[in-house]
Design a protein around this motif. Structure first.
Motif, PDB file in Angstrom:
ATOM      1  N   ASP A  87       0.723  -1.150  -0.034  1.00  0.00           N
ATOM      2  CA  ASP A  87       0.022  -0.059   0.029  1.00  0.00           C
ATOM      3  C   ASP A  87       0.894   1.162  -0.092  1.00  0.00           C
ATOM      4  N   GLU A  88       1.860   1.457   0.890  1.00  0.00           N
ATOM      5  CA  GLU A  88       2.725   2.516   0.995  1.00  0.00           C
ATOM      6  C   GLU A  88       3.528   2.603  -0.549  1.00  0.00           C
ATOM      7  N   ILE A  89       3.870   1.553  -0.954  1.00  0.00           N
ATOM      8  CA  ILE A  89       4.680   1.780  -2.556  1.00  0.00           C
ATOM      9  C   ILE A  89       3.767   2.178  -3.507  1.00  0.00           C
ATOM     10  N   ARG A  90       2.428   1.493  -3.600  1.00  0.00           N
ATOM     11  CA  ARG A  90       1.244   2.008  -4.716  1.00  0.00           C
ATOM     12  C   ARG A  90       1.124   3.451  -4.113  1.00  0.00           C
ATOM     13  N   ARG A  91       0.919   3.773  -3.079  1.00  0.00           N
ATOM     14  CA  ARG A  91       0.564   5.274  -2.815  1.00  0.00           C
ATOM     15  C   ARG A  91       1.736   6.291  -3.497  1.00  0.00           C
ATOM     16  N   ALA A  92       3.087   5.877  -3.291  1.00  0.00           N
ATOM     17  CA  ALA A  92       4.265   6.658  -3.716  1.00  0.00           C
ATOM     18  C   ALA A  92       3.935   6.561  -5.322  1.00  0.00           C
ATOM     19  N   GLN A  93       3.634   5.567  -6.077  1.00  0.00           N
ATOM     20  CA  GLN A  93       3.536   5.361  -7.286  1.00  0.00           C
ATOM     21  C   GLN A  93       2.328   6.365  -7.819  1.00  0.00           C
ATOM     22  N   THR A  94       1.314   6.356  -6.959  1.00  0.00           N
ATOM     23  CA  THR A  94       0.148   7.039  -7.575  1.00  0.00           C
ATOM     24  C   THR A  94       0.366   8.756  -7.184  1.00  0.00           C
ATOM     25  N   GLN A  95       0.969   8.928  -6.202  1.00  0.00           N
ATOM     26  CA  GLN A  95       1.435  10.343  -5.959  1.00  0.00           C
ATOM     27  C   GLN A  95       2.628  10.772  -6.913  1.00  0.00           C
ATOM     28  N   LEU A  96       3.479  10.194  -7.258  1.00  0.00           N
ATOM     29  CA  LEU A  96       4.677  10.495  -8.027  1.00  0.00           C
ATOM     30  C   LEU A  96       3.882  10.742  -9.516  1.00  0.00           C
ATOM     31  N   LYS A  97       3.018   9.833  -9.975  1.00  0.00           N
ATOM     32  CA  LYS A  97       2.343  10.271 -11.162  1.00  0.00           C
ATOM     33  C   LYS A  97       1.638  11.401 -11.402  1.00  0.00           C
ATOM     34  N   ALA A  98       0.779  11.617 -10.071  1.00  0.00           N
ATOM     35  CA  ALA A  98      -0.064  12.717 -10.056  1.00  0.00           C
ATOM     36  C   ALA A  98       0.698  14.002  -9.952  1.00  0.00           C
ATOM     37  N   MET A  99       2.011  13.981  -9.204  1.00  0.00           N
ATOM     38  CA  MET A  99       2.877  15.203  -9.308  1.00  0.00           C
ATOM     39  C   MET A  99       3.335  15.485 -10.681  1.00  0.00           C
ATOM     40  N   LEU A 100       3.738  14.423 -11.501  1.00  0.00           N
ATOM     41  CA  LEU A 100       4.069  14.764 -12.674  1.00  0.00           C
ATOM     42  C   LEU A 100       3.038  15.230 -13.852  1.00  0.00           C
ATOM     43  N   LYS A 101       1.713  14.618 -13.630  1.00  0.00           N
ATOM     44  CA  LYS A 101       0.780  14.699 -14.636  1.00  0.00           C
ATOM     45  C   LYS A 101      -0.268  15.796 -14.488  1.00  0.00           C
ATOM     46  N   SER A 102      -0.385  15.781 -13.121  1.00  0.00           N
ATOM     47  CA  SER A 102      -1.587  16.997 -12.566  1.00  0.00           C
ATOM     48  C   SER A 102      -1.581  17.655 -11.407  1.00  0.00           C
ATOM     49  N   ASP A 103      -0.228  18.352 -11.417  1.00  0.00           N
ATOM     50  CA  ASP A 103       0.180  19.054 -10.276  1.00  0.00           C
ATOM     51  C   ASP A 103      -0.096  18.686  -8.892  1.00  0.00           C
ATOM     52  N   GLY A 104      -0.025  17.422  -8.783  1.00  0.00           N
ATOM     53  CA  GLY A 104      -0.404  16.746  -7.371  1.00  0.00           C
ATOM     54  C   GLY A 104       0.728  17.196  -6.448  1.00  0.00           C
ATOM     55  N   PRO A 105       0.762  17.000  -5.316  1.00  0.00           N
ATOM     56  CA  PRO A 105       2.088  17.214  -4.215  1.00  0.00           C
ATOM     57  C   PRO A 105       3.125  16.321  -4.639  1.00  0.00           C
ATOM     58  N   ALA A 106       4.070  16.248  -3.837  1.00  0.00           N
ATOM     59  CA  ALA A 106       5.221  15.348  -3.735  1.00  0.00           C
ATOM     60  C   ALA A 106       4.761  14.121  -3.003  1.00  0.00           C
ATOM     61  N   PRO A 107       5.236  13.048  -3.349  1.00  0.00           N
ATOM     62  CA  PRO A 107       4.760  11.774  -2.649  1.00  0.00           C
ATOM     63  C   PRO A 107       5.191  11.692  -1.017  1.00  0.00           C
ATOM     64  N   ASP A 108       4.331  11.119  -0.124  1.00  0.00           N
ATOM     65  CA  ASP A 108       4.581  11.199   1.086  1.00  0.00           C
ATOM     66  C   ASP A 108       5.955  10.593   1.531  1.00  0.00           C
ATOM     67  N   ALA A 109       6.493  10.961   2.868  1.00  0.00           N
ATOM     68  CA  ALA A 109       7.677  10.374   3.379  1.00  0.00           C
ATOM     69  C   ALA A 109       7.125   8.610   3.394  1.00  0.00           C
ATOM     70  N   PRO A 110       8.150   7.838   3.309  1.00  0.00           N
ATOM     71  CA  PRO A 110       9.498   8.145   2.936  1.00  0.00           C
ATOM     72  C   PRO A 110      10.063   8.091   1.580  1.00  0.00           C
ATOM     73  N   PHE A 111       9.046   8.420   0.562  1.00  0.00           N
ATOM     74  CA  PHE A 111       9.489   8.792  -0.857  1.00  0.00           C
ATOM     75  C   PHE A 111       9.342  10.270  -1.041  1.00  0.00           C
ATOM     76  N   ASP A 112       9.359  11.057  -0.134  1.00  0.00           N
ATOM     77  CA  ASP A 112       9.265  12.560  -0.267  1.00  0.00           C
ATOM     78  C   ASP A 112      10.288  13.250  -1.205  1.00  0.00           C
ATOM     79  N   GLU A 113      11.381  12.520  -1.166  1.00  0.00           N
ATOM     80  CA  GLU A 113      12.604  13.130  -1.627  1.00  0.00           C
ATOM     81  C   GLU A 113      12.382  13.011  -3.542  1.00  0.00           C
ATOM     82  N   LEU A 114      11.271  12.319  -3.752  1.00  0.00           N
ATOM     83  CA  LEU A 114      10.990  12.529  -5.109  1.00  0.00           C
ATOM     84  C   LEU A 114      10.718  13.832  -5.554  1.00  0.00           C
ATOM     85  N   LYS A 115      10.314  14.821  -4.662  1.00  0.00           N
ATOM     86  CA  LYS A 115       9.894  15.986  -5.113  1.00  0.00           C
ATOM     87  C   LYS A 115      11.000  16.678  -5.804  1.00  0.00           C
TER      88      LYS A 115
END
Length: 150
Positions: A87-115
């Motif tokens: 679930d944590e990894i899928r959330r990071a995947q979804t958040q990264l895709k949203a950050m790149l494609k639809s102005d979503g925020p950076a992924p949550d910690a511990p993947f937040d460095e993807l910002k």
């Protein structure tokens, strides 16, 4: 000229530092799952090996042959993935895709460095390479789960 300046800004020192220091670059000997993903636009590839224990990633290895952006993403993922559940990894995947494609925020910690990859949202041809590490990891988790290793 502006596009060249944008590309120079895109490859920031932080991105290059991440790309130069990718963790878990040794492949696993007997992984529960192994997945190779390729970006058709640029040819970047990432192979992810993982083992699961108690529904979490217990061991992780990756072979990264990607552009600096794909390498930076793999660096962040490699540094954060061990001990995380699906679930944590899928959330990071979804958040990264949203950050790149639809102005979503950076992924949550511990993947937040993807910002650090936020400037790449303007370069759609780089998105697939950036997503490779998380996409391959999620697919490997699915493989391990289907093989009853999770």
């Amino acid at each position: 000229m502006s596009e060249n300046n944008d590309l120079i800004k895109l490859y920031s020192g932080q991105i290059l530092a991440l790309a130069a220091d990718i963790p878990h670059t040794d492949r696993l000997q007997n992984p529960h799952a192994s997945v190779k993903r390729r970006s058709p636009l640029c040819g970047s590839t990432i192979t992810v090996d993982l083992n699961m224990a108690n529904d979490c990633v217990s061991e992780f290895g990756q072979d990264v042959k990607a552009c600096a952006l794909g390498q930076a993403a793999a660096s962040v993922v490699g540094g954060a993935v061990v001990g995380r559940n699906e679930d944590e990894i899928r959330r990071a995947q979804t958040q990264l895709k949203a950050m790149l494609k639809s102005d979503g925020p950076a992924p949550d910690a511990p993947f937040d460095e993807l910002k650090v990859l936020l400037p790449a949202k303007e370069f759609k041809n780089r998105h697939a390479s950036i997503m490779l590490a998380l996409d391959a990891t999620v697919e490997a988790i699915e493989q391990a789960r289907n093989a009853n290793c999770a």
